[in-house]
Design a protein around this motif. Sequence first.
Motif, PDB file in Angstrom:
ATOM      1  N   ILE A 138      42.837   3.619  -4.282  1.00 34.87           N
ATOM      2  CA  ILE A 138      43.440   3.719  -2.945  1.00 34.87           C
ATOM      3  C   ILE A 138      43.897   5.155  -2.699  1.00 34.87           C
ATOM      4  CG2 ILE A 138      45.454   3.093  -1.560  1.00 34.87           C
ATOM      5  CD1 ILE A 138      45.217   0.262  -2.627  1.00 34.87           C
ATOM      6  N   GLY A 139      44.543   5.744  -3.711  1.00 35.44           N
ATOM      7  CA  GLY A 139      44.958   7.145  -3.592  1.00 35.44           C
ATOM      8  C   GLY A 139      43.774   8.074  -3.411  1.00 35.44           C
ATOM      9  N   LEU A 140      42.720   7.843  -4.192  1.00 36.63           N
ATOM     10  CA  LEU A 140      41.521   8.675  -4.063  1.00 36.63           C
ATOM     11  C   LEU A 140      40.890   8.536  -2.681  1.00 36.63           C
ATOM     12  CD1 LEU A 140      39.789   8.149  -7.534  1.00 36.63           C
ATOM     13  CD2 LEU A 140      40.813  10.267  -6.656  1.00 36.63           C
ATOM     14  N   SER A 141      40.877   7.319  -2.131  1.00 38.11           N
ATOM     15  CA  SER A 141      40.282   7.131  -0.802  1.00 38.11           C
ATOM     16  C   SER A 141      41.062   7.910   0.256  1.00 38.11           C
ATOM     17  CB  SER A 141      40.243   5.637  -0.452  1.00 38.11           C
ATOM     18  OG  SER A 141      41.544   5.119  -0.266  1.00 38.11           O
ATOM     19  N   ILE A 142      42.381   7.976   0.108  1.00 33.14           N
ATOM     20  CA  ILE A 142      43.194   8.752   1.059  1.00 33.14           C
ATOM     21  C   ILE A 142      42.891  10.243   0.924  1.00 33.14           C
ATOM     22  CG2 ILE A 142      45.557   9.394   1.680  1.00 33.14           C
ATOM     23  CD1 ILE A 142      46.418   6.586   0.756  1.00 33.14           C
ATOM     24  N   VAL A 143      42.788  10.698  -0.326  1.00 29.43           N
ATOM     25  CA  VAL A 143      42.468  12.111  -0.566  1.00 29.43           C
ATOM     26  C   VAL A 143      41.077  12.441  -0.024  1.00 29.43           C
ATOM     27  CG1 VAL A 143      42.019  13.829  -2.349  1.00 29.43           C
ATOM     28  CG2 VAL A 143      43.975  12.294  -2.574  1.00 29.43           C
ATOM     29  N   PHE A 144      40.095  11.580  -0.308  1.00 27.48           N
ATOM     30  CA  PHE A 144      38.734  11.815   0.186  1.00 27.48           C
ATOM     31  C   PHE A 144      38.699  11.842   1.705  1.00 27.48           C
ATOM     32  CE2 PHE A 144      36.837   9.763  -3.878  1.00 27.48           C
ATOM     33  CZ  PHE A 144      37.006  10.964  -4.553  1.00 27.48           C
ATOM     34  N   ALA A 145      39.445  10.927   2.334  1.00 31.38           N
ATOM     35  CA  ALA A 145      39.462  10.876   3.799  1.00 31.38           C
ATOM     36  C   ALA A 145      40.017  12.177   4.379  1.00 31.38           C
ATOM     37  CB  ALA A 145      40.297   9.684   4.267  1.00 31.38           C
ATOM     38  N   ASP A 146      41.083  12.698   3.782  1.00 31.63           N
ATOM     39  CA  ASP A 146      41.663  13.952   4.271  1.00 31.63           C
ATOM     40  C   ASP A 146      40.715  15.129   4.036  1.00 31.63           C
ATOM     41  OD1 ASP A 146      43.929  12.766   5.205  1.00 31.63           O
ATOM     42  OD2 ASP A 146      45.132  13.157   3.426  1.00 31.63           O
ATOM     43  N   LEU A 147      40.043  15.138   2.878  1.00 32.61           N
ATOM     44  CA  LEU A 147      39.102  16.216   2.589  1.00 32.61           C
ATOM     45  C   LEU A 147      37.923  16.193   3.573  1.00 32.61           C
ATOM     46  CD1 LEU A 147      38.979  16.153  -1.318  1.00 32.61           C
ATOM     47  CD2 LEU A 147      39.984  17.931   0.135  1.00 32.61           C
ATOM     48  N   MET A 148      37.411  14.996   3.883  1.00 29.08           N
ATOM     49  CA  MET A 148      36.296  14.907   4.830  1.00 29.08           C
ATOM     50  C   MET A 148      36.742  15.256   6.237  1.00 29.08           C
ATOM     51  SD  MET A 148      33.949  11.675   3.497  1.00 29.08           S
ATOM     52  CE  MET A 148      35.304  10.532   3.181  1.00 29.08           C
ATOM     53  N   LEU A 149      37.989  14.890   6.584  1.00 34.93           N
ATOM     54  CA  LEU A 149      38.518  15.273   7.901  1.00 34.93           C
ATOM     55  C   LEU A 149      38.652  16.784   7.997  1.00 34.93           C
ATOM     56  CD1 LEU A 149      39.697  14.341  10.620  1.00 34.93           C
ATOM     57  CD2 LEU A 149      41.938  14.217   9.505  1.00 34.93           C
ATOM     58  N   TRP A 150      39.081  17.424   6.906  1.00 33.67           N
ATOM     59  CA  TRP A 150      39.209  18.883   6.880  1.00 33.67           C
ATOM     60  C   TRP A 150      37.837  19.561   6.963  1.00 33.67           C
ATOM     61  CZ3 TRP A 150      37.653  21.867   2.474  1.00 33.67           C
ATOM     62  CH2 TRP A 150      37.900  23.242   2.603  1.00 33.67           C
ATOM     63  N   ALA A 151      36.852  18.997   6.262  1.00 31.59           N
ATOM     64  CA  ALA A 151      35.533  19.618   6.196  1.00 31.59           C
ATOM     65  C   ALA A 151      34.692  19.363   7.443  1.00 31.59           C
ATOM     66  CB  ALA A 151      34.792  19.129   4.950  1.00 31.59           C
ATOM     67  N   PHE A 152      34.759  18.150   7.981  1.00 30.79           N
ATOM     68  CA  PHE A 152      33.859  17.774   9.073  1.00 30.79           C
ATOM     69  C   PHE A 152      34.575  17.576  10.407  1.00 30.79           C
ATOM     70  CE2 PHE A 152      31.933  16.270   5.108  1.00 30.79           C
ATOM     71  CZ  PHE A 152      30.695  16.886   5.182  1.00 30.79           C
ATOM     72  N   GLY A 153      35.898  17.614  10.404  1.00 33.70           N
ATOM     73  CA  GLY A 153      36.636  17.448  11.638  1.00 33.70           C
ATOM     74  C   GLY A 153      36.681  15.990  12.086  1.00 33.70           C
ATOM     75  N   GLY A 154      37.219  15.760  13.262  1.00 37.07           N
ATOM     76  CA  GLY A 154      37.368  14.398  13.771  1.00 37.07           C
ATOM     77  C   GLY A 154      36.314  14.003  14.781  1.00 37.07           C
ATOM     78  N   ASP A 155      35.233  14.783  14.866  1.00 35.57           N
ATOM     79  CA  ASP A 155      34.182  14.494  15.840  1.00 35.57           C
ATOM     80  C   ASP A 155      33.303  13.335  15.383  1.00 35.57           C
ATOM     81  OD1 ASP A 155      35.052  16.597  17.409  1.00 35.57           O
ATOM     82  OD2 ASP A 155      33.701  18.039  16.442  1.00 35.57           O
ATOM     83  N   PHE A 156      32.551  12.796  16.329  1.00 37.56           N
ATOM     84  CA  PHE A 156      31.540  11.785  16.044  1.00 37.56           C
ATOM     85  C   PHE A 156      30.213  12.487  15.764  1.00 37.56           C
ATOM     86  CE2 PHE A 156      34.782   9.394  18.128  1.00 37.56           C
ATOM     87  CZ  PHE A 156      34.661   8.096  17.665  1.00 37.56           C
ATOM     88  N   TYR A 157      29.522  12.025  14.728  1.00 34.21           N
ATOM     89  CA  TYR A 157      28.211  12.574  14.393  1.00 34.21           C
ATOM     90  C   TYR A 157      27.187  11.446  14.398  1.00 34.21           C
ATOM     91  CZ  TYR A 157      30.790  16.648  12.636  1.00 34.21           C
ATOM     92  OH  TYR A 157      31.612  17.739  12.524  1.00 34.21           O
ATOM     93  N   GLN A 158      25.981  11.782  14.827  1.00 29.87           N
ATOM     94  CA  GLN A 158      24.878  10.821  14.772  1.00 29.87           C
ATOM     95  C   GLN A 158      23.648  11.517  14.229  1.00 29.87           C
ATOM     96  OE1 GLN A 158      23.977   8.636  18.347  1.00 29.87           O
ATOM     97  NE2 GLN A 158      23.056   6.989  17.162  1.00 29.87           N
ATOM     98  N   ILE A 159      23.020  10.891  13.236  1.00 33.52           N
ATOM     99  CA  ILE A 159      21.824  11.447  12.619  1.00 33.52           C
ATOM    100  C   ILE A 159      20.635  11.187  13.531  1.00 33.52           C
ATOM    101  CG2 ILE A 159      20.301  11.316  10.599  1.00 33.52           C
ATOM    102  CD1 ILE A 159      22.775  10.457   8.985  1.00 33.52           C
ATOM    103  N   GLN A 160      19.861  12.218  13.773  1.00 35.49           N
ATOM    104  CA  GLN A 160      18.739  12.127  14.705  1.00 35.49           C
ATOM    105  C   GLN A 160      17.648  11.212  14.151  1.00 35.49           C
ATOM    106  OE1 GLN A 160      18.589  13.518  17.813  1.00 35.49           O
ATOM    107  NE2 GLN A 160      16.700  12.350  18.058  1.00 35.49           N
ATOM    108  N   THR A 161      17.253  10.247  14.971  1.00 31.63           N
ATOM    109  CA  THR A 161      16.156   9.350  14.591  1.00 31.63           C
ATOM    110  C   THR A 161      14.835  10.113  14.660  1.00 31.63           C
ATOM    111  OG1 THR A 161      17.352   7.470  15.531  1.00 31.63           O
ATOM    112  CG2 THR A 161      15.006   7.172  15.106  1.00 31.63           C
ATOM    113  N   PRO A 162      13.976   9.994  13.643  1.00 31.06           N
ATOM    114  CA  PRO A 162      12.686  10.692  13.703  1.00 31.06           C
ATOM    115  C   PRO A 162      11.834  10.207  14.863  1.00 31.06           C
ATOM    116  CG  PRO A 162      12.732   9.131  11.878  1.00 31.06           C
ATOM    117  CD  PRO A 162      14.128   9.219  12.407  1.00 31.06           C
ATOM    118  N   ALA A 163      10.965  11.082  15.347  1.00 32.86           N
ATOM    119  CA  ALA A 163      10.169  10.785  16.545  1.00 32.86           C
ATOM    120  C   ALA A 163       9.316   9.533  16.367  1.00 32.86           C
ATOM    121  CB  ALA A 163       9.287  11.984  16.891  1.00 32.86           C
ATOM    122  N   TRP A 164       8.817   9.304  15.144  1.00 29.71           N
ATOM    123  CA  TRP A 164       7.920   8.167  14.940  1.00 29.71           C
ATOM    124  C   TRP A 164       8.654   6.832  14.918  1.00 29.71           C
ATOM    125  CZ3 TRP A 164       8.637   5.636  10.147  1.00 29.71           C
ATOM    126  CH2 TRP A 164       9.400   6.334   9.210  1.00 29.71           C
TER     127      TRP A 164
END
Length: 336
Positions: A138-164
């Motif tokens: 549980i502690g690690l999940s909180i730390v990971f969440a903060d690290l990902m928030l710091w690294a990637f911010g609070g924006d929404f991301y979507q992976i581009q679907t390939p054309a095919w």
Amino acid sequence: MTRFIERHPAWALIVLIAVAVVLWLVFAIWPPGLEEAIGRKKIFLNAVFNGITLGGLYFLVASGFTLIFGLMRNVNLAHGSLYLFGGYIGYGISVATGSWILSFIAAFIVVALVGILLQILVFRRMEGQDLRQTMVTIGLSIVFADLMLWAFGGDFYQIQTPAWLIGPVELPLMTAVKSSGEAVFLQYPLVRLVIFAASVVIGIAMWLVLNRTRIGMMVRAGVDDRNILAATGVNIQLVFVLVFALGAGLAGIAGVVGGTFQSLSPGEDTRFLLASLVVVIVGGMGSIPGAALGALIIGLAEQLGSVYIPTYAIVVTFLIMVLVLALRPQGLLARR
């Protein structure tokens, strides 16, 4: 199946009637009165297919969780963080290289390496100590969440679907009949169908490995009696590291899947951890078929609930879990 019918004839009849009703709703042309009561058939079919494909995503997350939690008895409540981290890795690779396939490979490898570190540095030191594992992860999940928030911010991301994979495909399911007598068929996004098919293939492969190979036999034997297995000369810790890496890697793959037909954002780690717990509880700990069945049930309940009873959609999911715990606490398809 025969044993179930012999032991529970009433439940078997109820299940048979329910299956018949669902098949009629899917394949038959709805009468006007039914459409006036519950809406258009197209909406119903879209909800059903959305539930099935969402179940495929839940299965990818929960299958890794059931390997780690159900088979190895490691309480990893940072599993949702592995999902979200895998999604972010996949997004970064897809943007940098333009390759959707490469994003899956990179996410699997990177998250599997993180899983190996977790197993060696955390779980190996706390084997059999469920409470400590719970609190630490549980502690690690909180730390990971903060690290990902710091690294990637609070924006929404979507992976581009390939054309095919962009665009719908026509399925042989009639949604309506025009006044001219021409049938209207359901169109559904191809990418969701491909991802669901891939999750089915992964599930079958996992079941075959765990139940029909020597590696799977060693994993199951190590969980039941590691001392006896060690006496045969098997390196138990290496086996467990590999299984943990596979479970974590599957969570990373699921992150790319989720980022493709949904989105990635802070909070998704908690959502998918909770979904994994519910799926494993409903399906049964350590059971790959159970994880598949639980994921399908929860996915359908969530999507149908969001369409027909949006206010109580979440309640339906947990009601299913409560009923399973009350009637069959070990899960629907628990390992014996």
